[in-house]
Design a protein around this motif. Structure first.
Motif, PDB file in Angstrom:
ATOM      1  N   PHE A   1       0.812  -1.208   0.000  1.00 14.35           N
ATOM      2  CA  PHE A   1       0.000   0.000   0.000  1.00 14.35           C
ATOM      3  C   PHE A   1       0.849   1.263   0.000  1.00 14.35           C
ATOM      4  O   PHE A   1       0.472   2.276  -0.602  1.00 14.35           O
ATOM      5  CB  PHE A   1      -0.939  -0.010   1.217  1.00 14.35           C
ATOM      6  N   ASP A   2       2.017   1.224   0.662  1.00  9.69           N
ATOM      7  CA  ASP A   2       2.874   2.413   0.721  1.00  9.69           C
ATOM      8  C   ASP A   2       3.376   2.846  -0.659  1.00  9.69           C
ATOM      9  O   ASP A   2       3.834   3.989  -0.812  1.00  9.69           O
ATOM     10  CB  ASP A   2       4.069   2.166   1.638  1.00  9.69           C
ATOM     11  N   ASP A   3       3.305   1.949  -1.644  1.00  4.02           N
ATOM     12  CA  ASP A   3       3.731   2.320  -2.995  1.00  4.02           C
ATOM     13  C   ASP A   3       2.840   3.403  -3.593  1.00  4.02           C
ATOM     14  O   ASP A   3       3.232   4.067  -4.564  1.00  4.02           O
ATOM     15  CB  ASP A   3       3.752   1.100  -3.909  1.00  4.02           C
ATOM     16  N   LEU A   4       1.647   3.595  -3.022  1.00  3.49           N
ATOM     17  CA  LEU A   4       0.777   4.693  -3.469  1.00  3.49           C
ATOM     18  C   LEU A   4       1.481   6.041  -3.350  1.00  3.49           C
ATOM     19  O   LEU A   4       1.140   6.990  -4.063  1.00  3.49           O
ATOM     20  CB  LEU A   4      -0.491   4.737  -2.619  1.00  3.49           C
ATOM     21  N   ALA A   5       2.442   6.112  -2.437  1.00  6.94           N
ATOM     22  CA  ALA A   5       3.120   7.378  -2.170  1.00  6.94           C
ATOM     23  C   ALA A   5       3.798   7.940  -3.415  1.00  6.94           C
ATOM     24  O   ALA A   5       4.005   9.155  -3.508  1.00  6.94           O
ATOM     25  CB  ALA A   5       4.142   7.192  -1.054  1.00  6.94           C
ATOM     26  N   PHE A   6       4.129   7.066  -4.360  1.00 12.96           N
ATOM     27  CA  PHE A   6       4.875   7.519  -5.535  1.00 12.96           C
ATOM     28  C   PHE A   6       4.074   7.376  -6.824  1.00 12.96           C
ATOM     29  O   PHE A   6       4.636   7.424  -7.910  1.00 12.96           O
ATOM     30  CB  PHE A   6       6.209   6.772  -5.614  1.00 12.96           C
ATOM     31  N   TYR A   7       2.761   7.211  -6.702  1.00 16.87           N
ATOM     32  CA  TYR A   7       1.902   7.199  -7.886  1.00 16.87           C
ATOM     33  C   TYR A   7       1.844   8.611  -8.471  1.00 16.87           C
ATOM     34  O   TYR A   7       1.910   9.613  -7.750  1.00 16.87           O
ATOM     35  CB  TYR A   7       0.497   6.731  -7.526  1.00 16.87           C
ATOM     36  N   THR A   8       1.676   8.688  -9.777  1.00 15.62           N
ATOM     37  CA  THR A   8       1.531   9.975 -10.443  1.00 15.62           C
ATOM     38  C   THR A   8       0.108  10.493 -10.267  1.00 15.62           C
ATOM     39  O   THR A   8      -0.792   9.766  -9.823  1.00 15.62           O
ATOM     40  CB  THR A   8       1.837   9.851 -11.932  1.00 15.62           C
TER      41      THR A   8
ATOM     42  N   PHE B   1      -1.724  10.165   3.209  1.00 10.73           N
ATOM     43  CA  PHE B   1      -0.661  11.163   3.124  1.00 10.73           C
ATOM     44  C   PHE B   1      -0.507  11.948   4.419  1.00 10.73           C
ATOM     45  O   PHE B   1       0.612  12.323   4.784  1.00 10.73           O
ATOM     46  CB  PHE B   1      -0.899  12.087   1.931  1.00 10.73           C
ATOM     47  N   LEU B   2      -1.595  12.187   5.127  1.00 14.72           N
ATOM     48  CA  LEU B   2      -1.477  12.830   6.438  1.00 14.72           C
ATOM     49  C   LEU B   2      -0.629  11.977   7.381  1.00 14.72           C
ATOM     50  O   LEU B   2       0.230  12.493   8.115  1.00 14.72           O
ATOM     51  CB  LEU B   2      -2.864  13.056   7.044  1.00 14.72           C
ATOM     52  N   ASP B   3      -0.866  10.670   7.358  1.00 17.77           N
ATOM     53  CA  ASP B   3      -0.094   9.759   8.217  1.00 17.77           C
ATOM     54  C   ASP B   3       1.382   9.773   7.842  1.00 17.77           C
ATOM     55  O   ASP B   3       2.262   9.744   8.716  1.00 17.77           O
ATOM     56  CB  ASP B   3      -0.642   8.340   8.111  1.00 17.77           C
ATOM     57  N   ARG B   4       1.669   9.821   6.548  1.00 17.73           N
ATOM     58  CA  ARG B   4       3.070   9.853   6.104  1.00 17.73           C
ATOM     59  C   ARG B   4       3.744  11.162   6.515  1.00 17.73           C
ATOM     60  O   ARG B   4       4.905  11.174   6.940  1.00 17.73           O
ATOM     61  CB  ARG B   4       3.157   9.647   4.589  1.00 17.73           C
ATOM     62  N   LEU B   5       3.025  12.254   6.385  1.00 24.78           N
ATOM     63  CA  LEU B   5       3.582  13.539   6.813  1.00 24.78           C
ATOM     64  C   LEU B   5       3.950  13.510   8.290  1.00 24.78           C
ATOM     65  O   LEU B   5       5.032  13.970   8.692  1.00 24.78           O
ATOM     66  CB  LEU B   5       2.569  14.660   6.541  1.00 24.78           C
TER      67      LEU B   5
END
Length: 553
Positions: free
Chosen positions: A112-119, A141-145
């Motif tokens: 799921f973390d691969d979503l971070a680099f989707y265009t 993305f809030l969680d990643r921030l």
């Protein structure tokens, strides 16, 4: 010679004298002070001249005091506005709008973390086809921030409540069939020079760390109208300089022993680490190009006046530009298509169409390159740029060798930026609050603002006259080409194009031996972002440099 030039310098002397008197705690000056001030501007007057001009300088100082009684709002531009259009320039023909291709085949990744680099198109596909909600993506993305903020120090405010409210509205609209377009429901971040009501707009500087501006910057409003979701206000280096802010130093996710460079440091770092799909930045003299390069992302600096600066901190009224940092050129084009355009609140903007014909063969573009500048760079960056040229040649691009304009006083142009910054931050310096800024060394913004008081108005205007000459020389160079390929750093291109207002895009060219990203820059004709975006996308379609991401994120 002195008889013909000394009178225009009188106001300049008085500015210096005022600063000298203020610094000593007195609001007066003597003829001896006038004599000493001559050295600051490289002139010498006779005793008789000084006796004659002394009362004039006193009147000037009184006039300065009178002006300072009337406060100026941040959005007030000088009555003299910069226009980048040189003699003989013809506006390029452009498409009006784009039909963005949103693919049908995109699936949620196994990791799921691969979503971070989707265009953007990939994320838009998931949202439009309701394979993921905007709320779920926003929370991701809030969680990643929040997870990586302690390491990267890239955000000022994580806008949870605003973001989740905007995401909820996007989900409701999409369920009802009211799809706004490719950015609908897509999270993003913005540099903390841009006003958002209810959140601090700190400009990265200690004196403004609690500043709340009850205004929505035009670019933020345009993205909101497109359905985008603001998840963070990202770090600006202090007053748009460097990567140091009042809370620390923003890090490069490729190597956290390095700063992200600035001043769009947070935008570069967060985009690179996959904390946001894209971010807004600003550039006056490299602040999109530099963090794009250091952090390995693609950054578009549009033509001066293409994007509104209403609600955005001013550093240099005649040089500031707003643009996107994103995964690749297509993502930059998508964001640019939304934020560009005329704004009644920014008189430097123009009503022009924008669109990119992605079906156009990049080989039809007329391309030049700065061969000598590229060949003289013997570092890994130079090697990667030369390898990128080989890729372009494999694509059928045969660039023509050219050189930047010669006999240009590049060293003198910095006074334009410094003088305009000094005017915008006049109150900060006179109040003494400039002393609160974290950095106080010779290269700091604080020091730059203080010394701006000693820049003569005449020299500022002379620099702008020389700027007009440079604009004409760049027109002579660019009139025969659609794209000019240049090193991102190490030559005069960055300074020249920021002065002339030409658009550029910085794109990754790989990694050096220390696994640090490198880049090259495509320069376009004024108002022709389409050509540099077309070539950048074609290059990225034939290479994988834009798909490299920092390990561990």
């Amino acid at each position: 010679m002195l008889r013909n030039t000394k009178l225009p310098h009188l106001a300049l002397l008085s500015i210096s004298l005022f600063w000298l008197s203020c610094s000593s705690g007195k609001h007066s000056f003597t003829k001896k002070d006038v004599k000493g001030s001559e050295k600051l501007i490289g002139l010498s007057f006779s005793k008789k001249d000084i006796d004659t001009l002394y009362p004039y300088l006193e009147r000037n100082l009184s006039g300065f005091d009178s002006l300072r009684k009337y406060p100026l709002d941040n959005d007030v531009f000088p009555a003299v506005r910069f226009d980048p259009v040189p003699f003989g320039f013809k506006m390029p023909e452009q498409l009006d709008g784009n039909d963005w291709n949103i693919p049908d085949y995109v699936e949620i990744p196994e990791r799921f973390d691969d979503l971070a680099f989707y265009t953007i198109p990939q994320l838009a596909s998931l949202i439009k086809h309701q394979k993921i909600t905007s709320t779920e993506l926003t929370q991701f993305f809030l969680d990643r921030l929040k997870k990586y903020q302690p390491t990267l120090q890239c955000s000022i405010s994580i806008t949870d409540s605003l973001a989740l409210a905007q995401a909820k509205r996007a989900d409701e609209e999409i369920k009802q069939g009211r799809y706004r377009g490719i950015l609908h429901g897509i999270p993003y971040g913005t540099k903390d020079l841009m006003a958002v009501p209810g959140y601090t707009t700190t400009w990265g500087a200690e004196p403004y760390k609690n500043q709340v501006i009850d205004q929505t910057a035009t670019v933020i409003q345009k993205l909101e109208d497109a359905g985008a979701v603001l998840v963070a206000k990202l770090v600006s280096g202090s007053l748009a300089r460097g990567d140091v802010w009042f809370g620390g130093k923003t890090k490069n996710p490729w190597d956290i022993t390095q700063g992200a460079t600035g001043s769009s440091a947070g935008s570069g770092s967060a985009t690179s680490a996959g904390l946001v799909p894209f971010a807004l930045g600003t550039e006056t003299l490299g602040s999109i190009t530099s963090p794009s390069t250091r952090n390995g992302v693609t950054g578009l600096r549009p033509t001066y006046g293409r994007v509104s600066r209403h609600g955005v901190m001013s550093l240099s009224w005649s040089m500031d530009k707003v643009g996107p940092l994103a995964r690749n050129a297509e993502d930059c084009a998508i964001v640019f298509s939304v934020i560009q355009g005329e704004d009644k609140n920014d008189l430097t903007t123009k009503n022009l169409p924008f669109g990119v014909d992605w079906t156009k063969d990049a080989k039809s573009l007329k391309v030049a390159y700065l061969k000598k500048d590229i060949e003289k760079d013997t570092t890994d960056t130079g090697d990667n740029l030369r390898n990128a040229l080989k890729v372009l040649k494999e694509m059928g691009i045969e660039p023509t060798e050219v050189e930047l304009p010669e006999d240009v006083p590049f060293r003198g142009f910095d006074i334009i930026l410094r003088a305009e910054a000094g005017a915008f931050f006049d109150e900060l310096v006179r109040s003494g609050e400039v002393d609160l800024m974290v950095e106080q060394d010779q290269r700091s913004r604080a020091n730059s603002l203080r010394q701006s008081r000693f820049i003569p108005a005449v020299e500022y205007l002379q620099a702008n006259r020389q700027r007009q000459v440079l604009m004409q020389k760049m027109q002579d160079l660019m009139k025969d080409y659609d794209v000019l390929i240049s090193p991102s750093f190490g030559n005069d291109q960055l300074l020249a194009t920021n002065l002339t207002g030409h658009p550029v895009i910085a794109i990754p060219t790989g990694l050096d031996k220390k696994n640090h990203p490198t880049s090259m820059t495509f320069v376009g004709k004024l108002y022709d972002e389409a050509s540099i975006l077309l070539l950048a996308k074609a290059f990225q379609d034939h290479s994988e440099f834009d798909e490299l991401h920092p390990p561990g994120y």
